[in-house]
Design a protein around this motif. Sequence first.
Motif, PDB file in Angstrom:
ATOM      1  N   VAL A  78      90.509  18.623  48.671  1.00  0.00           N
ATOM      2  CA  VAL A  78      89.331  17.483  49.208  1.00  0.00           C
ATOM      3  C   VAL A  78      90.049  16.264  49.089  1.00  0.00           C
ATOM      4  N   VAL A  79      90.879  15.865  47.789  1.00  0.00           N
ATOM      5  CA  VAL A  79      91.563  14.672  47.986  1.00  0.00           C
ATOM      6  C   VAL A  79      92.846  14.535  48.269  1.00  0.00           C
ATOM      7  N   GLU A  80      93.692  15.690  48.373  1.00  0.00           N
ATOM      8  CA  GLU A  80      94.876  15.707  49.045  1.00  0.00           C
ATOM      9  C   GLU A  80      94.580  15.275  50.454  1.00  0.00           C
ATOM     10  N   GLU A  81      93.651  15.824  51.278  1.00  0.00           N
ATOM     11  CA  GLU A  81      93.473  15.653  52.605  1.00  0.00           C
ATOM     12  C   GLU A  81      93.217  14.054  52.716  1.00  0.00           C
ATOM     13  N   LEU A  82      92.482  13.559  51.857  1.00  0.00           N
ATOM     14  CA  LEU A  82      92.503  11.957  52.018  1.00  0.00           C
ATOM     15  C   LEU A  82      93.757  11.311  51.951  1.00  0.00           C
ATOM     16  N   ALA A  83      94.350  11.786  50.734  1.00  0.00           N
ATOM     17  CA  ALA A  83      95.826  11.256  50.662  1.00  0.00           C
ATOM     18  C   ALA A  83      96.569  11.372  51.959  1.00  0.00           C
ATOM     19  N   ALA A  84      96.760  12.530  52.332  1.00  0.00           N
ATOM     20  CA  ALA A  84      97.293  12.752  53.763  1.00  0.00           C
ATOM     21  C   ALA A  84      97.051  11.772  54.883  1.00  0.00           C
ATOM     22  N   ALA A  85      95.567  11.625  55.137  1.00  0.00           N
ATOM     23  CA  ALA A  85      95.142  10.777  56.152  1.00  0.00           C
ATOM     24  C   ALA A  85      95.667   9.430  55.897  1.00  0.00           C
ATOM     25  N   LEU A  86      95.587   8.942  54.649  1.00  0.00           N
ATOM     26  CA  LEU A  86      96.057   7.444  54.556  1.00  0.00           C
ATOM     27  C   LEU A  86      97.599   7.213  54.132  1.00  0.00           C
ATOM     28  N   GLY A  87      98.285   8.294  54.110  1.00  0.00           N
ATOM     29  CA  GLY A  87      99.795   8.255  53.869  1.00  0.00           C
ATOM     30  C   GLY A  87      99.790   7.780  52.211  1.00  0.00           C
ATOM     31  N   ALA A  88      99.067   8.369  51.600  1.00  0.00           N
ATOM     32  CA  ALA A  88      98.997   7.733  50.064  1.00  0.00           C
ATOM     33  C   ALA A  88      99.602   8.831  49.092  1.00  0.00           C
ATOM     34  N   GLU A  89      99.787   8.370  47.882  1.00  0.00           N
ATOM     35  CA  GLU A  89     100.381   9.199  46.855  1.00  0.00           C
ATOM     36  C   GLU A  89      99.185   9.804  46.260  1.00  0.00           C
ATOM     37  N   LEU A  90      99.319  10.872  45.691  1.00  0.00           N
ATOM     38  CA  LEU A  90      98.036  11.534  44.799  1.00  0.00           C
ATOM     39  C   LEU A  90      98.466  11.300  43.334  1.00  0.00           C
ATOM     40  N   ALA A  91      97.474  10.632  42.683  1.00  0.00           N
ATOM     41  CA  ALA A  91      97.504  10.473  41.079  1.00  0.00           C
ATOM     42  C   ALA A  91      96.340  11.077  40.536  1.00  0.00           C
ATOM     43  N   ALA A  92      96.196  10.980  39.274  1.00  0.00           N
ATOM     44  CA  ALA A  92      95.073  11.678  38.638  1.00  0.00           C
ATOM     45  C   ALA A  92      94.605  10.975  37.234  1.00  0.00           C
ATOM     46  N   SER A  93      93.689  11.051  36.773  1.00  0.00           N
ATOM     47  CA  SER A  93      93.353  10.761  35.305  1.00  0.00           C
ATOM     48  C   SER A  93      93.848  12.041  34.336  1.00  0.00           C
ATOM     49  N   ARG A  94      93.786  11.679  33.127  1.00  0.00           N
ATOM     50  CA  ARG A  94      94.570  12.478  32.151  1.00  0.00           C
ATOM     51  C   ARG A  94      93.932  14.037  32.107  1.00  0.00           C
ATOM     52  N   PRO A  95      92.600  14.097  32.211  1.00  0.00           N
ATOM     53  CA  PRO A  95      92.122  15.478  32.175  1.00  0.00           C
ATOM     54  C   PRO A  95      92.728  16.463  33.049  1.00  0.00           C
ATOM     55  N   ILE A  96      92.861  15.991  34.161  1.00  0.00           N
ATOM     56  CA  ILE A  96      93.299  16.694  35.356  1.00  0.00           C
ATOM     57  C   ILE A  96      94.796  17.168  35.055  1.00  0.00           C
ATOM     58  N   CYS A  97      95.549  16.396  34.538  1.00  0.00           N
ATOM     59  CA  CYS A  97      96.808  16.678  34.184  1.00  0.00           C
ATOM     60  C   CYS A  97      96.970  17.505  33.106  1.00  0.00           C
ATOM     61  N   ASP A  98      96.086  17.384  31.954  1.00  0.00           N
ATOM     62  CA  ASP A  98      95.734  18.291  30.876  1.00  0.00           C
ATOM     63  C   ASP A  98      95.662  19.348  31.199  1.00  0.00           C
ATOM     64  N   ALA A  99      94.830  19.866  32.300  1.00  0.00           N
ATOM     65  CA  ALA A  99      94.525  21.173  32.640  1.00  0.00           C
ATOM     66  C   ALA A  99      95.532  21.666  33.557  1.00  0.00           C
ATOM     67  N   GLY A 100      96.342  20.851  33.696  1.00  0.00           N
ATOM     68  CA  GLY A 100      97.632  21.478  34.728  1.00  0.00           C
ATOM     69  C   GLY A 100      97.051  21.618  36.117  1.00  0.00           C
ATOM     70  N   TRP A 101      96.058  20.843  36.795  1.00  0.00           N
ATOM     71  CA  TRP A 101      95.825  20.992  38.077  1.00  0.00           C
ATOM     72  C   TRP A 101      96.800  20.085  38.919  1.00  0.00           C
ATOM     73  N   LEU A 102      97.204  19.033  38.133  1.00  0.00           N
ATOM     74  CA  LEU A 102      98.432  18.480  38.801  1.00  0.00           C
ATOM     75  C   LEU A 102      99.419  18.199  37.889  1.00  0.00           C
ATOM     76  N   PRO A 103     100.367  17.661  38.177  1.00  0.00           N
ATOM     77  CA  PRO A 103     101.702  17.710  37.097  1.00  0.00           C
ATOM     78  C   PRO A 103     101.536  16.533  36.548  1.00  0.00           C
ATOM     79  N   MET A 104     101.791  16.547  35.362  1.00  0.00           N
ATOM     80  CA  MET A 104     101.741  15.269  34.218  1.00  0.00           C
ATOM     81  C   MET A 104     102.143  14.099  34.910  1.00  0.00           C
TER      82      MET A 104
END
Lengths: 259, 324
Positions: free
Chosen positions: B222-248
């Motif tokens: 869902v957010v990857e699509e937004l990042a792609a549309a804007l030509g943006a980098e994807l980042a995250a808050s800590r719990p997302i990386c802790d859970a391994g959903w995105l790399p640290m």
Amino acid sequence: MKIIVAIKQVPTRDSQLNVADGGKWIEEDDLTFEINEPDAYALEEALQLKERDGEGEVIALCLGPSRATQTIREALAKGADRAIHIEEEQLEGLDTLGIAKLLAAAVKAENPDLILTGLQSDDFGYGQTGVVMAELLGIPHATIIMQVEKQGNAIKVKRELEDGWFQNMTIPLPALLTIQSGINKLRYATLMGIKKAKTKEIKTVTASDLGVPQGASATLDKVYMPQRTKQAVIFQGGDDPAKAAAQLVEKLKFEVRVI
Amino acid sequence: MSSVLVVLEQQGGKWHRMSWEALAAGAELAGKLGLSVDAAVVGKGVGTLAGEAAQKSIGKVYAVDHDLLASYTADGYTAALEQLIQQTKPAFVLFPHTYQVRDFAPKLATRFDRVLVSDVISIEAAGSGVTFVRQLFQGKLNANFAASTGAFASIQAGAFRAESLAAGTAEVVNFAPSVDASVIRIQAEAPFRESSRAVDLTAAEIIVSVGRGIKEQDNIPVVEELAAALGAELAASRPICDAGWLPMERQVGSSGQTVSPKVYIAVGISGAIQHLVGMKGSKAIVAINKDENAPIFEVADYGIVGDLFEVVPALVAEVKKAKA
Ligand SMILES: Cc1cc2nc3c(=O)[nH]c(=O)nc-3n(C[C@H](O)[C@H](O)[C@H](O)COP(=O)(O)OP(=O)(O)OC[C@H]3O[C@@H](n4cnc5c(N)ncnc54)[C@H](O)[C@@H]3O)c2cc1C
Ligand SMILES: Nc1ncnc2c1ncn2[C@@H]1O[C@H](COP(=O)(O)O)[C@@H](O)[C@H]1O
């Protein structure tokens, strides 16, 4: 190893908070509660340390009102061997030192090899109860821990520093560690575990049983909703998300100029 | 007469920038109480640093110097500062709320049977009574803590302005604590960084950052699509990386990267201080959150209050339209 894990029960994360009459605390009647997040990781780390050792005991320690029994039962269902519940209805009347003195008194009687706490509670957020406990118990501590490994009579830990830095350190036992979220992968309680938990011991004690005199050196006078100072341009996306999205894109295009 | 003591932080001869914010807080408190403000710098061979600190308009700078303080340990710092405080008897002791301070200041305060009032965002003083304001529930609520003389407090990042400190010439006082090697129980190794970061978020012009509001890993597209549309980098808050959903390496905040893109779009992120310190410097901040009281709106320039699962797809469509 005999390991004690301090677990706190806190309101669930997405709780809508309302200040209670009198302005001293929040209304708790409509809230639901859960284990403080880093404490769940601390419990998991204790269980894994015991499993790796092949022996030992994990004791959950909780200071809180009677409703906290629910959280204690969950810890037992996940694999803690027994629990100590210091029953106290209103924690907000204590300061960290008061809280740590109660927890330390309960720990002392058990003489554990290792104590784990979370690094911070989601509600009070003092970020120090573990450190204070260690000082009261006269044992060394390390904070914000991301890895634990037993090495004979000591433990080797990886501590998180700011900006993506880490540091390894070796600490003689007994010791206290404050555990950071994300150190491991949390397990779920099994049906078997839930069943077994019903037969496990929860020892209930009170502040007066522990003989800890109470008094606070910093007192919580008042809680209130923060005054918002910055005025963001807010679009309501509840009824018409497409309209809010269009309004935002216009700002991104003509004011922020990134489209 | 007693003063307000501020313990500054340095590592390997380099100042922690939050030291000056804590000193500004100390100067403000001292001003309200009609006291002077002193500073302390702890380490081995800290004379030069103490000289630098003395270029502020404050009372004294204590250079707390000992061979065993060359690298930080909670035991060493506590022993040294305990002696300084016993000797100088400050009315209040302030620290920057850094990871290092979290590690030793509560221990130090306990030696004096006091608590550390941690992560303070403002200070009020009336008569001799001091009120420290700090946040509860990760910034959702404020609380006033009344503290009497002798209290210890640590100051939140960004709460006070370092620039408010005037220049001056303070007196440098050498303080040699007695520290015995036997008090230091922990063996610390040199700090290190994990393998180099493959993603450099600091260079990104647009960042779409995702938080726990995304609910599960399967929703990340869902957010990857937004990042792609804007030509943006994807980042995250800590719990997302802790859970391994995105790399640290995509984590933003006090234990991740510090970024300042042209626009930072926070999706389903509540705005805890440890996240804010990593992105507050962005030129523009957009928040998408279903909770209108989420602290992230405090730093946002633009916001949409709503369900991200409805808002983000709508946003993707609008961005595509605008770009077409
Ligand atoms: C020492 C230390 C270091 C830390 N370092 C970092 C760090 O570097 N980086 C970092 O990010 N955190 C860090 N943290 C953790 C930090 O304190 C917070 O716990 C974390 O940032 C919270 O992440 P979040 O905002 O994604 O989750 P939450 O706080 O759970 O917020 C989720 C948000 O999503 C919203 N939401 C839920 N559902 C929806 C929906 N359907 N639509 C829209 N919105 C929705 C909710 O209203 C809420 O505001 C650190 C903590 C400590 C103690
Ligand atoms: N009432 C409590 N009962 C059990 N453990 C607690 C309690 N309060 C704090 N702790 C522990 O101390 C840690 C830090 O809490 P705090 O200092 O409030 O941020 C928590 O993560 C818990 O592990």
